[in-house]
Design an enzyme around this catalytic site. Structure first.
Site, PDB file in Angstrom:
ATOM      1  N   GLU A 273       0.819  -1.223   0.000  1.00  0.00           N
ATOM      2  CA  GLU A 273       0.000   0.000   0.000  1.00  0.00           C
ATOM      3  C   GLU A 273       0.847   1.265   0.000  1.00  0.00           C
ATOM      4  O   GLU A 273       0.736   2.092   0.913  1.00  0.00           O
ATOM      5  CB  GLU A 273      -0.892   0.019   1.251  1.00  0.00           C
ATOM      6  CG  GLU A 273      -1.795  -1.182   1.410  1.00  0.00           C
ATOM      7  CD  GLU A 273      -2.527  -1.189   2.746  1.00  0.00           C
ATOM      8  OE1 GLU A 273      -2.119  -0.475   3.685  1.00  0.00           O
ATOM      9  OE2 GLU A 273      -3.526  -1.907   2.853  1.00  0.00           O
ATOM     10  N   PRO A 274       1.687   1.476  -1.000  1.00  0.00           N
ATOM     11  CA  PRO A 274       2.526   2.668  -0.973  1.00  0.00           C
ATOM     12  C   PRO A 274       1.727   3.937  -1.282  1.00  0.00           C
ATOM     13  O   PRO A 274       0.807   3.918  -2.098  1.00  0.00           O
ATOM     14  CB  PRO A 274       3.550   2.403  -2.084  1.00  0.00           C
ATOM     15  CG  PRO A 274       2.850   1.493  -3.034  1.00  0.00           C
ATOM     16  CD  PRO A 274       1.883   0.668  -2.225  1.00  0.00           C
ATOM     17  N   GLY A 275       2.048   4.994  -0.617  1.00  0.00           N
ATOM     18  CA  GLY A 275       1.437   6.289  -0.907  1.00  0.00           C
ATOM     19  C   GLY A 275       2.535   7.297  -1.226  1.00  0.00           C
ATOM     20  O   GLY A 275       2.794   7.656  -2.383  1.00  0.00           O
ATOM     21  N   TYR A 316       4.213  18.522  11.543  1.00  0.00           N
ATOM     22  CA  TYR A 316       5.233  17.535  11.921  1.00  0.00           C
ATOM     23  C   TYR A 316       6.623  18.153  12.012  1.00  0.00           C
ATOM     24  O   TYR A 316       7.594  17.423  12.147  1.00  0.00           O
ATOM     25  CB  TYR A 316       5.326  16.412  10.879  1.00  0.00           C
ATOM     26  CG  TYR A 316       4.023  15.819  10.435  1.00  0.00           C
ATOM     27  CD1 TYR A 316       3.178  15.173  11.338  1.00  0.00           C
ATOM     28  CD2 TYR A 316       3.630  15.879   9.100  1.00  0.00           C
ATOM     29  CE1 TYR A 316       1.987  14.608  10.913  1.00  0.00           C
ATOM     30  CE2 TYR A 316       2.445  15.311   8.671  1.00  0.00           C
ATOM     31  CZ  TYR A 316       1.619  14.679   9.587  1.00  0.00           C
ATOM     32  OH  TYR A 316       0.444  14.118   9.156  1.00  0.00           O
ATOM     33  N   CYS A 342      -2.975  33.494   9.902  1.00  0.00           N
ATOM     34  CA  CYS A 342      -2.793  34.170  11.190  1.00  0.00           C
ATOM     35  C   CYS A 342      -2.518  33.185  12.308  1.00  0.00           C
ATOM     36  O   CYS A 342      -3.348  32.973  13.192  1.00  0.00           O
ATOM     37  CB  CYS A 342      -4.021  35.026  11.486  1.00  0.00           C
ATOM     38  SG  CYS A 342      -4.242  36.244  10.215  1.00  0.00           S
ATOM     39  N   GLU A 343      -1.386  32.531  12.231  1.00  0.00           N
ATOM     40  CA  GLU A 343      -0.917  31.598  13.254  1.00  0.00           C
ATOM     41  C   GLU A 343       0.603  31.643  13.227  1.00  0.00           C
ATOM     42  O   GLU A 343       1.193  31.607  12.145  1.00  0.00           O
ATOM     43  CB  GLU A 343      -1.299  30.152  12.900  1.00  0.00           C
ATOM     44  CG  GLU A 343      -2.751  29.893  12.778  1.00  0.00           C
ATOM     45  CD  GLU A 343      -3.263  28.901  13.818  1.00  0.00           C
ATOM     46  OE1 GLU A 343      -2.500  28.454  14.703  1.00  0.00           O
ATOM     47  OE2 GLU A 343      -4.453  28.610  13.737  1.00  0.00           O
TER      48      GLU A 343
HETATM   49  N1  LLP Z   1      -1.580   1.941   4.486  1.00  0.00           N
HETATM   50  C1  LLP Z   1      -2.073   2.373   5.666  1.00  0.00           C
HETATM   51  C2  LLP Z   1      -2.946   1.489   6.437  1.00  0.00           C
HETATM   52  C3  LLP Z   1      -1.718   3.651   6.162  1.00  0.00           C
HETATM   53  O1  LLP Z   1      -2.190   4.056   7.324  1.00  0.00           O
HETATM   54  C4  LLP Z   1      -0.880   4.488   5.380  1.00  0.00           C
HETATM   55  C5  LLP Z   1      -0.513   5.824   5.847  1.00  0.00           C
HETATM   56  C6  LLP Z   1      -0.414   3.993   4.144  1.00  0.00           C
HETATM   57  C7  LLP Z   1      -0.786   2.716   3.727  1.00  0.00           C
HETATM   58  C8  LLP Z   1       0.467   4.802   3.237  1.00  0.00           C
HETATM   59  O2  LLP Z   1       1.684   5.066   3.827  1.00  0.00           O
HETATM   60  P1  LLP Z   1       2.886   5.726   2.967  1.00  0.00           P
HETATM   61  O3  LLP Z   1       3.328   4.714   1.948  1.00  0.00           O
HETATM   62  O4  LLP Z   1       2.369   6.951   2.340  1.00  0.00           O
HETATM   63  O5  LLP Z   1       3.924   5.995   3.990  1.00  0.00           O
HETATM   64  N2  LLP Z   1       0.230  12.701   6.883  1.00  0.00           N
HETATM   65  C9  LLP Z   1       1.488  12.068   7.202  1.00  0.00           C
HETATM   66  C10 LLP Z   1       1.506  10.612   6.816  1.00  0.00           C
HETATM   67  C11 LLP Z   1       0.408   9.793   7.448  1.00  0.00           C
HETATM   68  C12 LLP Z   1       0.407   8.362   6.972  1.00  0.00           C
HETATM   69  C13 LLP Z   1      -0.784   7.629   7.457  1.00  0.00           C
HETATM   70  N3  LLP Z   1      -0.925   6.297   6.948  1.00  0.00           N
HETATM   71  C14 LLP Z   1       2.598  12.862   6.539  1.00  0.00           C
HETATM   72  O6  LLP Z   1       2.332  13.864   5.903  1.00  0.00           O
HETATM   73  O7  LLP Z   1       3.756  12.510   6.680  1.00  0.00           O
END
Ligand code: LLP
Length: 418
Positions: A273-275, A316, A342-343
């Site tokens: 599940e890459p994002g 973060y 405004c923060e």
């Molecule tokens: N699968 C699940 C169940 C997850 O909770 C996440 C991310 C992913 C896949 C994707 O993860 P990735 O490959 O993108 O690392 N907003 C934060 C990141 C929060 C990630 C939450 N879960 C940021 O901007 O760094």
């Protein structure tokens, strides 16, 4: 690797000058590269090609419909965490049998929607949720395909806000309670057990935590099979990091090399599940310097993008490299690059060394393709900004800039105020 590079002294997105897009579409604006997105997706495909797998892109990183369609056309599935993400994934043409659905708080409506859509499986995070899914599936006269999300208690060595696999986190079911939970699930008439899910965190820059976590879930799969519970899918989550600032995360092929030896003897289909590692370095945020302001010993560059457009630095303390769209030979200075909100926490960079910025300069905030637009808001009543996709020497506006009228388009007035 990405496709935002200087040609002579000007920053290009593939073969289009970033300045041209900023001038024609306005700033702030997100720009994405099709090439980079596909290269990253293909890196996963190639890395895991020797083992049956599905790459389920995590929509929370970027859910623009054009990007989803691009990924869908190239074989990606989806990891969704809400009815909204499920809707967007389906609308973009991602086949329902390549969609997995995680999240600790799925509502009854969302569960019913996913069941009717015939998704591949729910990644279930608690026994209450399991019972809810069973009940809704019964009403709909279907069997709900599920994996339990187990929490392997592995330290991913990343920012605490984005680490999810430790025992104190709200996610998943402790791995020590997994067998018991699976045996309960196996007795529920409207549940079909398909797999095991885990996700230990995000922006992970070492292979080790992935390997340690995988060993634990593979052992669990064996144990379950011995108890007569047949596991067919192993969903290992996302989390591979990207290079924000001298980070050296492993490549997908290094990850697969470390992981596949533990998978090969198993008859398990892998889900990844890459994002961030697909979208992060495929996008930049272009912003313009509005004003320069000097206090005693501090210089502020005030830009037109704020924490409502990109919240990662504020939330973060995340580092995003920031470069000039037009290279220059000015002296290096140390500045805070801040937004118009405004923060005091509204900043893109603090104490940043950068060639002097003057009013009207355009800056490119790098690595902004993941968790950029998707985390944006209209705070301070700032309309959301446009998104542009570049392909070769052409660019396409894939989301228009919101207008003021979008800000209250859903507001209704009670009679006594009309
Ligand atoms: N699968 C699940 C169940 C997850 O909770 C996440 C991310 C992913 C896949 C994707 O993860 P990735 O490959 O993108 O690392 N907003 C934060 C990141 C929060 C990630 C939450 N879960 C940021 O901007 O760094």
């Amino acid at each position: 690797m990405h496709d935002f590079k200087y040609k002579k002294s000007e920053l290009f997105a593939e073969n289009v000058p970033a300045r041209k897009i900023a001038e024609e579409v306005g700033t702030p604006v997100y720009i994405y590269s099709r090439n980079t997105l596909l290269r990253h997706l293909n890196a996963y495909k190639n890395a895991f090609k020797k083992h049956p797998h599905i790459i389920c892109f995590a929509l929370k990183a970027n859910s623009n419909g054009a990007i989803l369609r691009l990924l869908a056309k190239n074989g990606a599935g989806a990891d969704v965490v809400s009815g909204g993400e499920l809707y967007l994934a389906l609308k973009a043409g991602i086949p329902s049998n390549k969609i997995v659905y995680a999240g600790v708080g799925k509502s009854a409506d969302e569960i019913a929607y996913a069941l009717k859509s015939k998704i591949l499986m729910f990644n279930v995070e608690s026994s209450d949720e399991l019972n809810a899914i069973n009940g809704i599936a019964k009403k709909l006269k279907v069997k709900a395909p599920i994996a339990l999300r187990v929490n392997p208690d592995i330290d991913p060595k990343t920012h605490p806000y984005i680490s999810t696999g430790l025992i104190e986190s709200k996610f998943g079911i402790p791995i020590k309670d997994a067998v018991e939970n699976y045996s309960v699930a196996s007795r529920l008439p409207n549940i079909e057990i398909l797999g095991i899910h885990k996700h230990i965190g995000s922006q992970i820059t070492e292979v080790r935590p992935f390997v340690d976590a995988l060993k634990k879930v593979v052992a669990l799969a064996k144990k379950l099979n011995d108890c007569g519970i047949n596991i067919r899918y192993l969903d290992i989550g996302g989390g591979l990091g990207i290079n924000y600032n001298n980070d050296s995360p492993p490549l997908p092929k290094e990850l697969s090399k470390a992981l596949l030896p533990f998978m090969n003897a198993q008859n398990l289909k892998l889900i990844i599940e890459p994002g961030r590692s697909i979208a992060g370095n495929a996008g930049v945020l272009i912003t313009k310097a509005l004003y320069i302001k000097r206090h005693a010993n501090k210089e502020f560059v005030i830009v037109d993008a704020g924490m409502n457009d990109l919240i990662r630095p504020s939330l973060y303390n995340a580092y995003h490299n920031i470069i000039h769209v037009m290279k220059n030979a000015r002296k290096k200075v140390t500045v805070d690059i801040v937004g118009p909100i405004c923060e005091s926490g509204d900043y893109l960079a603090k104490n940043r060394r950068i060639n002097r910025v003057i009013q009207g300069d355009m800056l490119s905030v790098m690595s902004a393709g993941a968790y950029g637009f998707t985390m944006s808001s209209t705070y301070n009543s700032r309309p959301r900004i446009p998104e542009v996709l570049v392909k070769g020497n052409k660019y396409y506006v894939v989301r228009e800039r919101e207008e003021y009228s979008d800000l209250d388009s859903r507001v209704t007035l009670p009679d006594f105020l009309k």
